[in-house]
Design a protein around this motif. Sequence first.
Motif, PDB file in Angstrom:
ATOM      1  N   UNK A   3       0.841  -1.187   0.000  1.00  0.00           N
ATOM      2  CA  UNK A   3       0.000   0.000   0.000  1.00  0.00           C
ATOM      3  C   UNK A   3       0.881   1.244   0.000  1.00  0.00           C
ATOM      4  N   UNK A   4       0.453   2.230  -0.781  1.00  0.00           N
ATOM      5  CA  UNK A   4       1.208   3.478  -0.837  1.00  0.00           C
ATOM      6  C   UNK A   4       0.246   4.656  -0.963  1.00  0.00           C
ATOM      7  N   UNK A   5       0.614   5.803  -0.404  1.00  0.00           N
ATOM      8  CA  UNK A   5       1.760   5.944   0.496  1.00  0.00           C
ATOM      9  C   UNK A   5       1.474   5.337   1.857  1.00  0.00           C
ATOM     10  N   UNK A   6       2.497   5.207   2.688  1.00  0.00           N
ATOM     11  CA  UNK A   6       2.275   4.705   4.055  1.00  0.00           C
ATOM     12  C   UNK A   6       1.558   5.749   4.891  1.00  0.00           C
ATOM     13  N   UNK A   7       1.940   7.005   4.691  1.00  0.00           N
ATOM     14  CA  UNK A   7       1.356   8.112   5.438  1.00  0.00           C
ATOM     15  C   UNK A   7       0.982   9.215   4.466  1.00  0.00           C
ATOM     16  N   UNK A   8      -0.111   9.892   4.735  1.00  0.00           N
ATOM     17  CA  UNK A   8      -0.530  11.015   3.900  1.00  0.00           C
ATOM     18  C   UNK A   8      -1.237  12.028   4.771  1.00  0.00           C
TER      19      UNK A   8
ATOM     20  N   UNK B 142      -4.677  18.836   3.445  1.00  0.00           N
ATOM     21  CA  UNK B 142      -5.644  19.809   3.950  1.00  0.00           C
ATOM     22  C   UNK B 142      -7.066  19.389   3.604  1.00  0.00           C
ATOM     23  N   UNK B 143      -7.966  19.749   4.480  1.00  0.00           N
ATOM     24  CA  UNK B 143      -9.392  19.548   4.233  1.00  0.00           C
ATOM     25  C   UNK B 143      -9.765  20.152   2.878  1.00  0.00           C
ATOM     26  N   UNK B 144     -10.586  19.429   2.127  1.00  0.00           N
ATOM     27  CA  UNK B 144     -11.053  19.918   0.839  1.00  0.00           C
ATOM     28  C   UNK B 144     -10.240  19.417  -0.349  1.00  0.00           C
ATOM     29  N   UNK B 145      -9.052  18.913  -0.084  1.00  0.00           N
ATOM     30  CA  UNK B 145      -8.229  18.393  -1.187  1.00  0.00           C
ATOM     31  C   UNK B 145      -8.689  16.992  -1.575  1.00  0.00           C
ATOM     32  N   UNK B 146      -8.263  16.592  -2.775  1.00  0.00           N
ATOM     33  CA  UNK B 146      -8.526  15.227  -3.254  1.00  0.00           C
ATOM     34  C   UNK B 146      -7.272  14.384  -3.042  1.00  0.00           C
ATOM     35  N   UNK B 147      -7.459  13.078  -2.909  1.00  0.00           N
ATOM     36  CA  UNK B 147      -6.307  12.207  -2.727  1.00  0.00           C
ATOM     37  C   UNK B 147      -6.604  10.830  -3.301  1.00  0.00           C
ATOM     38  N   UNK B 148      -5.536  10.116  -3.642  1.00  0.00           N
ATOM     39  CA  UNK B 148      -5.654   8.727  -4.082  1.00  0.00           C
ATOM     40  C   UNK B 148      -4.597   7.900  -3.361  1.00  0.00           C
ATOM     41  N   UNK B 149      -5.011   6.754  -2.847  1.00  0.00           N
ATOM     42  CA  UNK B 149      -4.071   5.805  -2.253  1.00  0.00           C
ATOM     43  C   UNK B 149      -4.171   4.494  -3.027  1.00  0.00           C
TER      44      UNK B 149
ATOM     45  N   UNK C 256      -4.442  -5.006  -8.518  1.00  0.00           N
ATOM     46  CA  UNK C 256      -4.248  -3.745  -7.822  1.00  0.00           C
ATOM     47  C   UNK C 256      -5.573  -3.015  -7.675  1.00  0.00           C
ATOM     48  N   UNK C 257      -5.558  -2.040  -6.792  1.00  0.00           N
ATOM     49  CA  UNK C 257      -6.769  -1.261  -6.548  1.00  0.00           C
ATOM     50  C   UNK C 257      -6.381   0.123  -6.076  1.00  0.00           C
ATOM     51  N   UNK C 258      -7.314   1.047  -6.221  1.00  0.00           N
ATOM     52  CA  UNK C 258      -7.079   2.396  -5.730  1.00  0.00           C
ATOM     53  C   UNK C 258      -8.311   2.892  -4.994  1.00  0.00           C
ATOM     54  N   UNK C 259      -8.053   3.811  -4.077  1.00  0.00           N
ATOM     55  CA  UNK C 259      -9.112   4.484  -3.325  1.00  0.00           C
ATOM     56  C   UNK C 259      -8.911   5.974  -3.523  1.00  0.00           C
ATOM     57  N   UNK C 260      -9.910   6.619  -4.074  1.00  0.00           N
ATOM     58  CA  UNK C 260      -9.842   8.063  -4.310  1.00  0.00           C
ATOM     59  C   UNK C 260     -10.869   8.738  -3.406  1.00  0.00           C
ATOM     60  N   UNK C 261     -10.415   9.749  -2.687  1.00  0.00           N
ATOM     61  CA  UNK C 261     -11.323  10.523  -1.835  1.00  0.00           C
ATOM     62  C   UNK C 261     -11.410  11.941  -2.392  1.00  0.00           C
ATOM     63  N   UNK C 262     -12.617  12.382  -2.622  1.00  0.00           N
ATOM     64  CA  UNK C 262     -12.871  13.737  -3.130  1.00  0.00           C
ATOM     65  C   UNK C 262     -13.211  14.646  -1.952  1.00  0.00           C
ATOM     66  N   UNK C 263     -12.621  15.830  -1.976  1.00  0.00           N
ATOM     67  CA  UNK C 263     -12.920  16.848  -0.949  1.00  0.00           C
ATOM     68  C   UNK C 263     -12.813  16.256   0.454  1.00  0.00           C
ATOM     69  N   UNK C 264     -11.601  15.812   0.796  1.00  0.00           N
ATOM     70  CA  UNK C 264     -11.366  15.130   2.070  1.00  0.00           C
ATOM     71  C   UNK C 264     -11.811  15.983   3.258  1.00  0.00           C
ATOM     72  N   UNK C 265     -12.333  15.286   4.265  1.00  0.00           N
ATOM     73  CA  UNK C 265     -12.801  15.947   5.487  1.00  0.00           C
ATOM     74  C   UNK C 265     -12.063  15.357   6.688  1.00  0.00           C
ATOM     75  N   UNK C 266     -11.970  16.110   7.786  1.00  0.00           N
ATOM     76  CA  UNK C 266     -11.286  15.581   8.977  1.00  0.00           C
ATOM     77  C   UNK C 266     -11.825  14.225   9.431  1.00  0.00           C
TER      78      UNK C 266
END
Lengths: 110, 113
Positions: free
Chosen positions: A6-11, A14-21, A71-81
């Motif tokens: 799994x990558x990254x190990x840590x991420x 900021x709130x509101x940003x998008x991310x993919x792991x 493989x797989x990915x998880x994308x989060x839109x507009x991340x929240x706390x």
Amino acid sequence: TQLLEQSPQFLSIQEGENLTVYCNSSSVFSSLQWYRQEPGEGPVLLVTVVTGGEVKKLKRLTFQFGDARKDSSLHITAAQPGDTGLYLCAGFTGDDKIIFGKGTRLHILP
Amino acid sequence: EPEVTQTPSHQVTQMGQEVILRCVPISNHLYFYWYRQILGQKVEFLVSFYNNEISEKSEIFDDQFSVERPDGSNFTLKIRSTKLEDSAMYFCASRDRVGYEQYFGPGTRLTVT
């Protein structure tokens, strides 16, 4: 030995940003599951993907299974706390054995 | 909503003692699993169980470990002679006949002193 990386190990973002792991392996899995785990608690199932190329949405979370089912990915839109936590992927082998990745620890800053 | 339960939540035992960890899987589920998670490390598969017998087991699940479904509701993990390195969270999980969704219990924290 089958492994899920799994990558990254840590991420930390900021709130509101998008991310993919990501969750990657050289092995093919019958299915792949994503869990979220809070400290001192058991993993809580988020989603299961079974078919190569499958995409599943859970509110702001989008999960994709690779075409080759490795493989797989998880994308989060507009991340929240409230998304802060440890996200685990787990692959189901054909012989009723489940392999977990080490997880991505996500921290969303308000 | 049905859930997997585990008892005790925390077990402290001395090295060399036997422990039995108990789980009540979701009632209509047919496949049962035990995992362990050493502090700070990943969740590791121990054993899967179906139709009253072990389906698969990992290298960790040696002769010191055994599983049993003594009645229609409980699923137990026994460690015959505990070692310091057995200290970990132990999770039980279950799934039904159709699909791959596994549901985990809250875990038992085993501390071997």
